[in-house]
Design a protein around this motif. Structure first.
Motif, mmCIF file in Angstrom:
data_model
loop_
_atom_site.group_PDB
_atom_site.id
_atom_site.type_symbol
_atom_site.label_atom_id
_atom_site.label_comp_id
_atom_site.label_asym_id
_atom_site.label_seq_id
_atom_site.Cartn_x
_atom_site.Cartn_y
_atom_site.Cartn_z
ATOM 1 N N ALA A 42 41.073 20.677 10.701
ATOM 2 C CA ALA A 42 42.083 19.640 10.447
ATOM 3 C C ALA A 42 41.642 18.709 9.322
ATOM 4 O O ALA A 42 42.454 18.283 8.499
ATOM 5 C CB ALA A 42 42.347 18.840 11.727
ATOM 6 N N GLU A 43 40.342 18.399 9.268
ATOM 7 C CA GLU A 43 39.814 17.509 8.233
ATOM 8 C C GLU A 43 39.841 18.153 6.856
ATOM 9 O O GLU A 43 39.941 17.464 5.847
ATOM 10 C CB GLU A 43 38.367 17.117 8.566
ATOM 11 N N THR A 44 39.734 19.487 6.808
ATOM 12 C CA THR A 44 39.672 20.202 5.537
ATOM 13 C C THR A 44 40.578 21.423 5.599
ATOM 14 O O THR A 44 40.103 22.555 5.755
ATOM 15 C CB THR A 44 38.221 20.644 5.231
ATOM 16 N N LEU A 75 46.576 29.081 17.274
ATOM 17 C CA LEU A 75 46.130 27.755 16.858
ATOM 18 C C LEU A 75 45.768 27.680 15.381
ATOM 19 O O LEU A 75 45.804 26.601 14.785
ATOM 20 C CB LEU A 75 44.922 27.318 17.697
ATOM 21 N N ILE A 76 45.408 28.810 14.786
ATOM 22 C CA ILE A 76 45.049 28.840 13.368
ATOM 23 C C ILE A 76 45.670 30.063 12.706
ATOM 24 O O ILE A 76 46.109 30.996 13.384
ATOM 25 C CB ILE A 76 43.517 28.893 13.143
ATOM 26 N N ILE A 77 45.680 30.012 11.384
ATOM 27 C CA ILE A 77 45.981 31.213 10.603
ATOM 28 C C ILE A 77 44.854 31.352 9.578
ATOM 29 O O ILE A 77 44.290 30.364 9.115
ATOM 30 C CB ILE A 77 47.366 31.164 9.906
ATOM 31 N N ILE A 90 41.055 28.953 6.216
ATOM 32 C CA ILE A 90 41.524 28.689 7.579
ATOM 33 C C ILE A 90 42.451 27.472 7.569
ATOM 34 O O ILE A 90 42.127 26.435 6.978
ATOM 35 C CB ILE A 90 40.338 28.401 8.527
ATOM 36 N N PHE A 91 43.580 27.610 8.263
ATOM 37 C CA PHE A 91 44.562 26.533 8.385
ATOM 38 C C PHE A 91 44.979 26.400 9.850
ATOM 39 O O PHE A 91 45.031 27.402 10.579
ATOM 40 C CB PHE A 91 45.816 26.837 7.557
ATOM 41 N N LEU A 92 45.308 25.175 10.263
ATOM 42 C CA LEU A 92 45.856 24.964 11.604
ATOM 43 C C LEU A 92 47.341 25.274 11.616
ATOM 44 O O LEU A 92 48.046 24.990 10.642
ATOM 45 C CB LEU A 92 45.673 23.506 12.049
ATOM 46 N N THR A 93 47.816 25.826 12.717
ATOM 47 C CA THR A 93 49.251 25.975 12.933
ATOM 48 C C THR A 93 49.741 24.671 13.566
ATOM 49 O O THR A 93 48.940 23.775 13.865
ATOM 50 C CB THR A 93 49.528 27.141 13.895
#
Length: 175
Positions: A42-44, A75-77, A90-93
């Motif tokens: 989430a921070e990056t 939770l992520i992609i 990596i990114f949060l959904t």
């Protein structure tokens, strides 16, 4: 080891176990055991998988396994870099963002209730002592634990500021 040092190590171990038990009780958010990882993402947003493994000081294969679980949970992609297919971003959904927010709120509540028995000065003392112990343990293990270093690595990694620190430390030892 002196009796006091042994008692301190025993007390710190007990405190660590109590914190884990309290943090991960049945009332916590789903995927609580991965909340720190989700907070880093989430921070990056778009952080590279390799950098996550370094920050968390875990093997790349373990990181891949954990990320696959989080991806399967929605939770992520993970996306391949357009220029280098070996690099994974990596990114949060939305579900990951919601889980991270819930986990963060629970951590704040836990920390507030846990440390309300300590004064501001006592909290500062614990921070100072905890960092000192962490730095010492890292140096004994040969791992860079300096605040300027975004990655936890062996001291002889070639990182310029780490080499400068190492050089200064070695010079001070000779005096």
């Amino acid at each position: 080891m002196t009796t006091n040092a042994y008692q301190l190590a025993k007390t710190l171990h007990r405190l660590s176990r109590q914190l884990r038990r309290r943090q991960y009780n049945k009332n916590t958010a789903p995927h609580h055991d991965h909340s720190h990882l989700l907070l880093l993402i989430a921070e990056t947003p778009g952080i590279i998988q390799r950098d996550l493994a370094i920050k968390l000081d875990i093997r790349p294969s373990s990181m891949t396994e954990t990320l696959v679980k989080l991806e399967n949970s929605g939770l992520i992609i993970r996306e391949h870099d357009k220029k280098d297919q070996r690099v994974m971003h990596i990114f949060l959904t939305e579900a990951g963002k919601n889980s991270t927010k819930e986990s963060h709120e629970q951590n704040l509540a836990l920390n507030n209730s846990l440390f309300d028995c300590l004064s501001t000065e006592e909290i500062q003392q614990m921070l100072t002592i905890g960092q000192k112990l962490s730095d010492h343990l890292a140096s004994v293990q040969g791992i860079c634990n300096k605040a300027h270093c975004q990655h936890k690595h062996r001291h002889n990694c070639g990182h310029h500021r780490c080499q400068m620190t190492e050089s200064a430390n070695n010079n001070n030892m000779g005096q």
